[in-house]
Design a protein around this motif. Structure first.
Motif, PDB file in Angstrom:
ATOM      1  N   ARG A 214      40.347  64.876  97.231  1.00 18.89           N
ATOM      2  CA  ARG A 214      39.248  64.103  96.666  1.00 18.89           C
ATOM      3  C   ARG A 214      39.039  62.810  97.447  1.00 18.89           C
ATOM      4  N   LEU A 215      40.125  62.130  97.791  1.00 22.62           N
ATOM      5  CA  LEU A 215      40.025  60.888  98.566  1.00 22.62           C
ATOM      6  C   LEU A 215      39.474  61.150  99.961  1.00 22.62           C
ATOM      7  N   LEU A 216      39.904  62.245 100.569  1.00 22.97           N
ATOM      8  CA  LEU A 216      39.409  62.599 101.894  1.00 22.97           C
ATOM      9  C   LEU A 216      37.920  62.898 101.854  1.00 22.97           C
ATOM     10  N   LEU A 217      37.477  63.671 100.867  1.00 25.31           N
ATOM     11  CA  LEU A 217      36.053  63.980 100.740  1.00 25.31           C
ATOM     12  C   LEU A 217      35.224  62.727 100.481  1.00 25.31           C
ATOM     13  N   ARG A 218      35.753  61.818  99.671  1.00 27.83           N
ATOM     14  CA  ARG A 218      35.055  60.564  99.402  1.00 27.83           C
ATOM     15  C   ARG A 218      34.926  59.738 100.686  1.00 27.83           C
ATOM     16  N   HIS A 219      35.997  59.692 101.467  1.00 32.22           N
ATOM     17  CA  HIS A 219      35.987  58.955 102.738  1.00 32.22           C
ATOM     18  C   HIS A 219      34.966  59.562 103.699  1.00 32.22           C
TER      19      HIS A 219
END
Length: 81
Positions: free
Chosen positions: A36-41
């Protein structure tokens, strides 16, 4: 599927350096939170680069970015920092 802790213990038990072990284990296990953090980034990269590409010369000058720098940054794929 191994958990990250199991992976770390197994690799460290055979004497591999900790930095190499963490890298190897992190490539095998990707938590949903990490994903989720990677996709947000990636989304933030895409959005801000798109916005940067739409700024005119006057606004680029205001933020201290040259046209060449803006074009270079805007041309990067979203997955690259």
């Amino acid at each position: 599927m191994h958990s990250n802790n199991t992976c770390l213990r197994e690799h460290l038990a055979v004497g591999r350096p900790e930095s190499a072990v963490r890298k190897a284990c992190n490539t095998h296990v990707l938590s949903l939170t990490s994903l989720r953090l990677l996709l947000r980034h990636w989304y933030q990269n895409w959005r801000t680069r798109r916005q940067l590409s739409q700024l005119d010369n006057h606004l680029l000058k205001d933020i201290g970015v040259s046209i060449g720098e803006a074009q270079h940054e805007a041309g990067k794929p979203f997955w690259r920092d």
